[in-house]
Scaffold this active site. Structure first.
Site, PDB file in Angstrom:
ATOM      1  CD  GLN A 278      -2.961   1.077   2.212  1.00  0.00           C
ATOM      2  OE1 GLN A 278      -2.545   1.320   3.330  1.00  0.00           O
ATOM      3  NE2 GLN A 278      -4.152   0.858   2.043  1.00  0.00           N
ATOM      4  CD  GLU A 364      10.882  30.504 -22.493  1.00  0.00           C
ATOM      5  OE1 GLU A 364       9.928  31.513 -22.027  1.00  0.00           O
ATOM      6  OE2 GLU A 364      11.555  30.482 -23.513  1.00  0.00           O
TER       7      GLU A 364
END
Length: 379
Positions: A278, A364
């Site tokens: 899990q 950018e």
């Protein structure tokens, strides 16, 4: 707003994915370790219209819209960010030529870029001026029918492989951003020197350099657009550029997730596949959710760039760039965690995606700059 890909978009995605899986992925590690520029893959990519896909058919390109171009970028980076960067950046700066250049510039250079023969560089950043474009010190002084350019540019993608560069320089040193002009500069012009930057953390297959401009003479006709309008011309491309980086980040994150899923399905501990535990299942679920959320926001931003107003496009482009880049680094980090010790060595691609994804938070416009832009657009 839902983004269901059209049949055309899915066909583009599938074709680039096949190219990435068959041609890029098998040689990705070699290019990363050797810092090897992928000339042969660029030639192949050009035949599939994957080099500067936004350039219209009249100049040899497929004329893709922003969403289609983003899908191309995403899939190239999913296969390998370094090679994906090298292919995807071949036309860096060509938007300025396409939008504001004279016809001779377009016919001479754009067809060579789309055909894979030439690369373009965009020379903006300087050693002392990155985010502060208006503070650049490179100067272009008029001398009769020529301009003489002097200055240093750094972090220039394609710096040593480009045949032409779009150079931003001050034509009025006292006017700040109102005194910047864009110039078309062939890199074989006397006075242009490129010094390769080799010691990069990631995207090692792409080219990066410092450009030294020492009394570089270019004719008046090499001005792109209008004198002293370069900054405002450049502003037209920030949104599409940031969407492209967001797509890069989505591709890197998906590649890291793919690597984690494959490893979790193979690795056994305590008599079970680790993907059945899990703790690992939860990691994979969170990673997949982050990737899908980043993809949806990126596609929304791409659509806004094509169809929305400039202000809305700017906001969503910055949101996509911020969210996708931040989560790409987180997903890549978790991919290493799923791999355990195996993720920390080059035998597996997880560490490469981790190194490569990190740049998307910087160029950018850094994440901090994107937050400033988003906040401004909310007022």
């Amino acid at each position: 707003m839902a983004f269901t890909l059209s049949d055309e978009h899915r066909a583009i995605r599938d074709a680039v994915r096949e190219f990435g899986e068959e041609e890029i992925a098998p040689v990705a590690r070699e290019h990363d370790e050797e810092g090897k520029y992928p000339y042969e893959l660029i030639e192949q990519a050009a035949r599939y219209d994957l080099v500067a896909p936004n350039i219209p058919e009249e100049y040899g390109g497929p004329g893709m819209d922003t969403l289609s171009s983003s899908i191309v970028t995403e899939e190239l980076w999913r296969a390998d960010p370094g090679i994906g960067s090298a292919i995807g950046s071949r036309g860096f700066g060509s938007n300025m030529i396409l939008e504001f250049g004279d016809e001779w510039m377009k016919s001479e250079w754009l067809t060579r870029i789309t055909g894979g023969e030439s690369a373009c560089a965009s020379a903006i950043s300087e050693p002392a001026h990155g985010s502060n474009v208006a503070g650049m010190e490179t100067r272009a002084q008029q001398d009769g029918e020529e301009y003489v350019i002097n200055g240093n540019k750094t972090w220039i993608t394609n710096g040593t492989v480009a045949d032409v560069a779009v150079v931003m320089a001050k034509t009025d040193m006292e006017a700040g951003k109102r005194g910047i002009t864009a110039f078309l500069v062939p890199t074989d012009t006397e006075g242009v020197t490129a010094e390769k930057i080799d010691n990069k953390l990631g995207i090692r297959a792409s080219d990066l350099a410092e450009l030294i401009l020492d009394d570089v003479h270019v004719p008046e006709e090499n001005v792109i657009g209008e004198v002293n309008e370069g900054f405002y011309q450049l502003m037209n491309f920030f949104s599409s550029g940031r969407v492209s980086v967001a797509a890069q980040a989505v591709g890197a994150a998906q590649g890291a997730l793919d690597a984690a899923l494959e490893y979790a399905g193979e690795r056994e501990q305590f008599g079970r596949k680790i993907g059945e535990f899990q703790a690992i299942e939860h990691k994979l679920a969170e990673m997949a959710t982050s990737v899908e959320a980043a993809r949806s926001l990126t596609y929304r931003a791409a659509s806004e760039v094509t169809d929305g107003d400039q202000r809305t496009a700017m906001k969503f482009a910055s949101m996509a760039k911020l969210f996708a880049s931040e989560h790409a680094v987180e997903v890549a980090d978790e991919s290493i965690q799923v791999h355990g010790g195996a993720g920390y060595v080059t035998d597996h691609p997880a560490e490469r995606y981790y190194r490569d994804a990190r740049i998307t938070k910087i160029y950018e416009g850094t994440s901090e700059i994107q937050k400033n832009i988003i906040a401004d657009q909310l007022r």
